[in-house]
Design a protein around this motif. Structure first.
Motif, PDB file in Angstrom:
ATOM      1  N   TYR B 251       0.831  -1.209   0.000  1.00  0.00           N
ATOM      2  CA  TYR B 251       0.000   0.000   0.000  1.00  0.00           C
ATOM      3  C   TYR B 251       0.858   1.248   0.000  1.00  0.00           C
ATOM      4  O   TYR B 251       0.456   2.284  -0.533  1.00  0.00           O
ATOM      5  CB  TYR B 251      -0.985  -0.020   1.165  1.00  0.00           C
ATOM      6  CG  TYR B 251      -1.999  -1.124   0.993  1.00  0.00           C
ATOM      7  CD1 TYR B 251      -2.765  -1.179  -0.154  1.00  0.00           C
ATOM      8  CD2 TYR B 251      -2.144  -2.132   1.922  1.00  0.00           C
ATOM      9  CE1 TYR B 251      -3.650  -2.205  -0.375  1.00  0.00           C
ATOM     10  CE2 TYR B 251      -3.039  -3.164   1.715  1.00  0.00           C
ATOM     11  CZ  TYR B 251      -3.786  -3.202   0.565  1.00  0.00           C
ATOM     12  OH  TYR B 251      -4.651  -4.223   0.350  1.00  0.00           O
ATOM     13  N   PHE B 258      -2.476   6.298  -6.166  1.00  0.00           N
ATOM     14  CA  PHE B 258      -3.868   6.764  -6.080  1.00  0.00           C
ATOM     15  C   PHE B 258      -3.905   8.289  -6.070  1.00  0.00           C
ATOM     16  O   PHE B 258      -4.750   8.912  -6.719  1.00  0.00           O
ATOM     17  CB  PHE B 258      -4.535   6.283  -4.788  1.00  0.00           C
ATOM     18  CG  PHE B 258      -4.850   4.804  -4.745  1.00  0.00           C
ATOM     19  CD1 PHE B 258      -4.815   4.024  -5.892  1.00  0.00           C
ATOM     20  CD2 PHE B 258      -5.215   4.203  -3.541  1.00  0.00           C
ATOM     21  CE1 PHE B 258      -5.125   2.671  -5.837  1.00  0.00           C
ATOM     22  CE2 PHE B 258      -5.521   2.853  -3.483  1.00  0.00           C
ATOM     23  CZ  PHE B 258      -5.474   2.085  -4.626  1.00  0.00           C
ATOM     24  N   THR B 283      -8.746   6.132   1.793  1.00  0.00           N
ATOM     25  CA  THR B 283      -7.291   5.941   1.881  1.00  0.00           C
ATOM     26  C   THR B 283      -6.900   5.554   3.304  1.00  0.00           C
ATOM     27  O   THR B 283      -6.124   4.621   3.522  1.00  0.00           O
ATOM     28  CB  THR B 283      -6.551   7.235   1.478  1.00  0.00           C
ATOM     29  OG1 THR B 283      -7.093   7.692   0.247  1.00  0.00           O
ATOM     30  CG2 THR B 283      -5.077   7.000   1.344  1.00  0.00           C
ATOM     31  N   ILE B 286      -7.934   1.968   4.002  1.00  0.00           N
ATOM     32  CA  ILE B 286      -7.036   0.994   3.376  1.00  0.00           C
ATOM     33  C   ILE B 286      -5.759   0.879   4.209  1.00  0.00           C
ATOM     34  O   ILE B 286      -5.269  -0.217   4.473  1.00  0.00           O
ATOM     35  CB  ILE B 286      -6.711   1.406   1.926  1.00  0.00           C
ATOM     36  CG1 ILE B 286      -7.967   1.294   1.061  1.00  0.00           C
ATOM     37  CG2 ILE B 286      -5.603   0.554   1.354  1.00  0.00           C
ATOM     38  CD1 ILE B 286      -7.807   1.837  -0.349  1.00  0.00           C
ATOM     39  N   ILE B 318     -11.010  -5.103   2.244  1.00  0.00           N
ATOM     40  CA  ILE B 318     -10.248  -4.069   1.529  1.00  0.00           C
ATOM     41  C   ILE B 318     -10.916  -3.709   0.214  1.00  0.00           C
ATOM     42  O   ILE B 318     -10.784  -2.590  -0.285  1.00  0.00           O
ATOM     43  CB  ILE B 318      -8.795  -4.531   1.298  1.00  0.00           C
ATOM     44  CG1 ILE B 318      -8.109  -4.702   2.641  1.00  0.00           C
ATOM     45  CG2 ILE B 318      -8.018  -3.528   0.456  1.00  0.00           C
ATOM     46  CD1 ILE B 318      -6.700  -5.200   2.536  1.00  0.00           C
ATOM     47  N   THR B 322     -11.408   0.242  -1.644  1.00  0.00           N
ATOM     48  CA  THR B 322     -10.777   0.300  -2.962  1.00  0.00           C
ATOM     49  C   THR B 322     -11.844   0.527  -4.029  1.00  0.00           C
ATOM     50  O   THR B 322     -11.649   1.313  -4.966  1.00  0.00           O
ATOM     51  CB  THR B 322      -9.994  -0.995  -3.247  1.00  0.00           C
ATOM     52  OG1 THR B 322      -9.213  -1.299  -2.100  1.00  0.00           O
ATOM     53  CG2 THR B 322      -9.081  -0.831  -4.431  1.00  0.00           C
ATOM     54  N   LYS B 325     -12.899   4.089  -4.204  1.00  0.00           N
ATOM     55  CA  LYS B 325     -11.980   4.939  -4.970  1.00  0.00           C
ATOM     56  C   LYS B 325     -12.254   4.835  -6.466  1.00  0.00           C
ATOM     57  O   LYS B 325     -12.356   5.841  -7.162  1.00  0.00           O
ATOM     58  CB  LYS B 325     -10.535   4.536  -4.677  1.00  0.00           C
ATOM     59  CG  LYS B 325     -10.112   4.961  -3.294  1.00  0.00           C
ATOM     60  CD  LYS B 325      -8.628   4.829  -3.112  1.00  0.00           C
ATOM     61  CE  LYS B 325      -8.119   5.805  -2.075  1.00  0.00           C
ATOM     62  NZ  LYS B 325      -8.041   7.170  -2.540  1.00  0.00           N
ATOM     63  N   THR B 355      -7.918  -2.031 -11.699  1.00  0.00           N
ATOM     64  CA  THR B 355      -9.172  -2.669 -11.304  1.00  0.00           C
ATOM     65  C   THR B 355      -9.121  -4.179 -11.572  1.00  0.00           C
ATOM     66  O   THR B 355      -9.569  -4.976 -10.745  1.00  0.00           O
ATOM     67  CB  THR B 355     -10.353  -2.017 -12.052  1.00  0.00           C
ATOM     68  OG1 THR B 355     -10.323  -0.609 -11.780  1.00  0.00           O
ATOM     69  CG2 THR B 355     -11.675  -2.572 -11.597  1.00  0.00           C
ATOM     70  N   GLY B 358      -7.231  -5.597  -8.940  1.00  0.00           N
ATOM     71  CA  GLY B 358      -8.058  -5.638  -7.736  1.00  0.00           C
ATOM     72  C   GLY B 358      -8.967  -6.854  -7.731  1.00  0.00           C
ATOM     73  O   GLY B 358      -9.140  -7.515  -6.697  1.00  0.00           O
TER      74      GLY B 358
END
Lengths: 384, 526
Positions: B251, B258, B283, B286, B318, B322, B325, B355, B358
């Motif tokens: 992170y 980010f 943020t 996370i 998480i 995320t 965002k 993404t 992710g």
């Protein structure tokens, strides 16, 4: 649903695969399941559950992805400056923020439920019908059948692919890098518990189609199990980086009928009894050298070089140990050198093989000690 | 000093002794690019060896040295310093500060980096070779069974840790103390926010990493047995300590990315960032979650089921911040007036590919499925989607975005767009097929593989060569811009860009905001 799912994936990937299939046709035609793009449900119920879970989550992600990217590409297309749009000015909405925090949370709960039940299924170690102790070594596996009546059966399983195939001087066989000299044999329709440990560094025992991956950790014993419902040959590899030949310690499991397993086991037990008899024999120099060479190639060459020239380990040719005092040489071979990568081979090789390989090292690669070691010498050294 | 204005000193001493945040930022950026090329060359060797089955170019031990150094150099040498460099350049200019709060320490935190990496690279020429135990350096492979160079490696990790901690303290001190009057926390640009949170993560976990390597040092040289069961220790302890550092670390890499994207997407959408507050909270969430999910890297070590369940649920969570965002970025674009200059293209590339990374991350969080994914190429594909398409794409976007402000010259847009498309295609060609071979059973970190994986590996290697060579175009474009780009003196290089950095002259003078700017109270965050 999942069958259809698989077909859809294949459909989507078809063009890409075809392109590469054409480019590469023929070279790997012999191998099984070339260009597989997905996980295999394998030969166990647990494997099927994991596969179903994997596909469920995959499709949830695909749906979310299509929606999210759909909105994004809509915006990219319709909200471009070149279309003469005036930008909006909105920049917050608590309601929307709450919605897209809460909705994903519920989707996650929907994923967590099947995940938890599959995990509980995997963690059910009860009612195993037999136990196999698996020990990872740099770079081979040892299998030991526990609780079987009769002679104890234990053996090492080494990579069988010859160096000539690896170094491209011979054509690669169908099961290149996924073949061993002695596979693990287990009966079908039987819950087999594996006790997994390691002798040196951490390894991981992974056979995808048996849905088993467990770290082998020196000094600790992990447990896991499988229950194969189909006979067949299942192949896997070490999955945890374990040093130089990490890529060269495959796993092969033969799942056979219960009858076949029983006869295989009694054969192995007879073999073990035979070795016991050999231990009491005295061998000639030629016999020791011949046996010693094959043991050396299998167990020593990876580190000490095919011609004793050294490598990861010290050279054997002209080495002070191999050309020095016999009991010092036996000590290193049997008990290893603590704190280094030189393992204690006393537990890995039987006394006949140990005697042969020590004799070989003292009389090959230009070493010319002329002395011999017999199994009884090894036995006595171990006793102290 | 009073009204004593001075420019940079001349020659080498300017760079050696500088305490100027822009000079130090520049050095960090060039250094990280050099490391990116070095780590990239290691990757090229890896992909060349994996081009076909069989061993062709290197021996297995050297291959392991390459995977290890590739990971270490990219994580600690390329990505982390690049964002520190960006922070140095941009944070003072974004909050209206004249410089970093601790300029002499700033100089020191940069200058200990090059010797550390020189030392690390020199292990390649040492007896026994460079570290060959993977960038995660699991004991006992990295202790009892390691080459002697491991001691040098431990020293390097200590130095990198000290550098990172000093850099973070500096960022925290700067953000907390040097904001211009009126620049409240909730008016700070999101890049400053993400870096502030990142800096706290760094200060919290770098000492843990230092602890891990110190325990290794003790095991190797002073007879302790932290990680050896034979002496009462536990090899798995190493993994717990390492990942307690390692998960926040990922992170640390992605949060500043980010931040960058949150600056660029509004600029080219000509519309304010959607959901600023929720971006800040996401943020922070996370960052908090990053401390309680470490063992999802260790599902197969034999944890009790309660541990597996806890880490699985925490990791899945998480996905919520995320997701927030990603949704906010897309809402920012919604009904904007979009244009697609190179920084925007790289940001959109980031958005799509991050993404996807992710999604695979979510799949990996599912413990029972992870038993099949773990340590396979599926994991390699996953983390390159978040590290390369995440961090590196966003960093590249940042360079194109701010380069005109830094040097007062415009880069070549056509070349920039070409760079993007080659990178995008090369990247996907490299890493998308790795999902397939991973699912089909190919373990990671192997120098040779079974025949059924051959086609996808060849694709992957071709993609890697394409992606790798596209970076030469990037380097050329940047140098050509600095040397002979079209001069620009617009304060606002991009018509949609907001923020204090766009209020200073272009190119940004050596000293900016010697007197604090006035912050328009009606003007929310940039």
């Amino acid at each position: 649903m999942f069958l259809r799912a698989k077909r859809l994936t294949a459909l989507a990937l078809g063009p890409v695969l075809m392109l590469f299939g054409l480019l590469h046709a023929g070279t790997v035609a012999a191998a099984a399941k070339v260009n597989e793009v997905n996980m295999s449900p394998g030969a166990t119920d647990v494997g099927q559950s994991i596969f179903d879970l994997h596909m469920t989550i995959f499709w949830i992600c695909v749906i979310i992805g299509v929606l999210v990217f759909g909105v994004m590409f809509y915006s990219i297309y319709y909200h471009r400056k070149s279309r003469g749009v005036t930008p909006a000015t909105f920049h917050e909405s608590t309601k929307v923020e709450i919605a897209w925090t809460v909705v994903p949370f519920f989707i996650l709960i929907g994923m967590a439920v099947p995940a938890t039940s599959t995990l509980l299924e995997i963690y059910d170690f009860e009612d195993a019908e037999m136990d196999v102790l698996i020990t990872g070594y740099q770079w081979k596996w040892k299998y030991e059948y526990l609780n079987e009546s009769g002679e104890n059966v234990a053996f090492f399983s080494n990579l069988r692919t010859p160096q000539s195939e690896i170094y491209n001087t011979a054509d690669k066989g169908e099961h290149y890098l996924l073949e061993v000299d002695e596979p693990l044999v287990i009966p079908v329709d039987t819950k087999v518990r594996f006790l997994v440990t390691a002798n040196d560094v951490i390894h991981a025992w992974w056979v995808p189609e048996l849905a088993v991956k467990k770290d082998a950790i020196p000094g600790f014993i992990n447990e896991t199990w499988t229950h194969a419902t189909e006979e067949g040959v299942y192949r896997g590899q070490c999955a945890e980086l374990c040093g130089k030949d990490h890529g060269f310690m495959p796993i092969v499991v033969n799942v056979v009928s219960k009858e076949e397993y029983a006869s295989w086991l009694s054969e192995k037990q007879a073999e073990a009894a035979e070795i016991k008899k050999l231990m009491a024999q005295t061998f000639s120099m030629d016999e020791l050298m011949e046996r010693g060479k094959s043991v050396y190639d299998r167990s020593c060459a990876a580190c000490h070089g095919a011609n004793g020239e050294g490598g990861l380990g010290k050279a054997i040719a002209d080495s002070p140990i191999a050309t020095g005092d016999l009991s010092g040489h036996l000590e290193v071979g049997i008990n290893g050198v603590p704190g280094t990568a030189m393992q204690a081979f006393g537990g890995q090789l039987n006394d006949v093989d140990m005697a042969a390989v020590i004799t070989y090292q003292r009389n090959a690669f230009g070493n010319n000690m002329g002395d011999m070691v017999q199994p009884i010498d090894v036995f006595n050294h171990k006793k102290g | 000093m009073g009204d004593h204005h001075h420019g940079p000193a001349k020659g080498l001493s300017r760079w050696l002794f500088t305490t100027n945040h822009k000079d130090i930022g520049t050095m960090y950026l060039w250094f990280s690019f050099a490391m990116f090329i070095l780590g990239g060359s290691f990757a090229m060797i890896i992909r060349a060896e994996l081009f076909q089955p069989g061993m062709q170019l290197v021996d297995p031990l050297f291959f392991n040295q390459m995977t290890t150094l590739h990971g270490l150099v990219m994580v600690f040498g390329a990505i982390m310093p690049s964002f520190v460099g960006l922070a140095n350049w941009m944070i003072p200019m974004m909050i209206g500060a004249p410089d970093m709060a601790l300029p002499r320490m700033n100089n020191w935190s940069f200058w200990i980096l090059p010797p550390a990496f020189l030392l690390l690279a020199s292990t390649l020429f040492m007896d026994g070779g460079a570290p060959a135990f993977g960038w995660t350096f699991y004991a006992p492979l990295s202790t009892t069974y390691a080459a002697p160079s491991v001691t040098i490696f431990i020293f390097c990790i200590h130095v990198l840790g000290i550098s990172s901690i000093m850099g973070s303290i500096n960022i925290i001190a700067t953000v907390m103390n040097l904001r211009a009057p009126g620049m409240t926390y909730m008016k700070m640009p999101l890049f400053v926010w993400t870096w502030l949170i990142t800096a706290f993560l760094l200060v919290a976990v770098m000492p843990v990493l230092a602890g891990a390597v110190t325990m290794m040092l003790m095991d190797i040289h002073f007879g302790t047995s932290f990680f050896s069961a034979a002496g009462g220790g536990d090899p798995v302890l190493f993994q717990h300590v390492f990942w307690f550092f390692g998960h926040p670390e990922v992170y640390i890499i992605i949060l500043p990315a980010f931040g960058v994207v949150s600056q660029i997407i509004p600029a080219f959408s000509r519309k304010p960032l959607f959901g600023y507050d929720s971006m800040v909270y996401a943020t922070a969430s996370i960052a908090f979650l990053s401390f309680i999910v470490w063992a999802h890297h260790m599902y197969t070590v034999g944890m009790p089921i309660a541990g597996e369940l806890f880490f699985m649920y925490a990791t899945m969570l998480i996905a919520v911040p995320t997701g927030v965002k990603v949704f906010n970025w897309i809402s920012t674009m919604w009904r904007g007036a979009l244009t697609f200059e190179t920084p925007m293209l790289f940001s959109l590339g980031f958005l799509v590919l991050f993404t996807i990374g992710g999604f695979t991350g979510l799949m990996l969080s599912i413990a029972p499925a992870d038993f099949q994914y773990h340590d396979s190429y599926f994991v390699v594909a996953h983390f390159h989607y978040v590290m390369v398409a995440g961090a590196v794409f966003s960093m590249t976007a940042a360079v194109y975005y701010w380069l005109p402000k830094w040097c007062g010259r415009m880069y070549n847009e056509t070349m920039g767009k070409t760079h993007f498309w080659i990178s995008f295609i090369g990247f996907n060609l490299t890493f998308f097929p790795q999902h397939f071979v991973g699912l089909a059973g190919m373990p990671r970190r192997i120098p040779d593989y079974a025949l059924q994986f051959a086609d996808f590996n060849m694709m992957s290697s071709i993609g890697a060569f394409i992606y790798g060579s596209s970076q030469i175009l990037f380097l050329y474009n940047v140098i050509a811009t600095i040397v002979a780009g079209k001069p620009t003196s617009d304060e606002k290089v991009w018509d949609g860009a907001e923020g204090l950095e766009w209020t200073v002259p272009t190119p940004a003078p050596y000293h900016t905001f010697e007197t604090p700017p006035k912050i328009d109270p009606s003007h929310a965050h940039s």
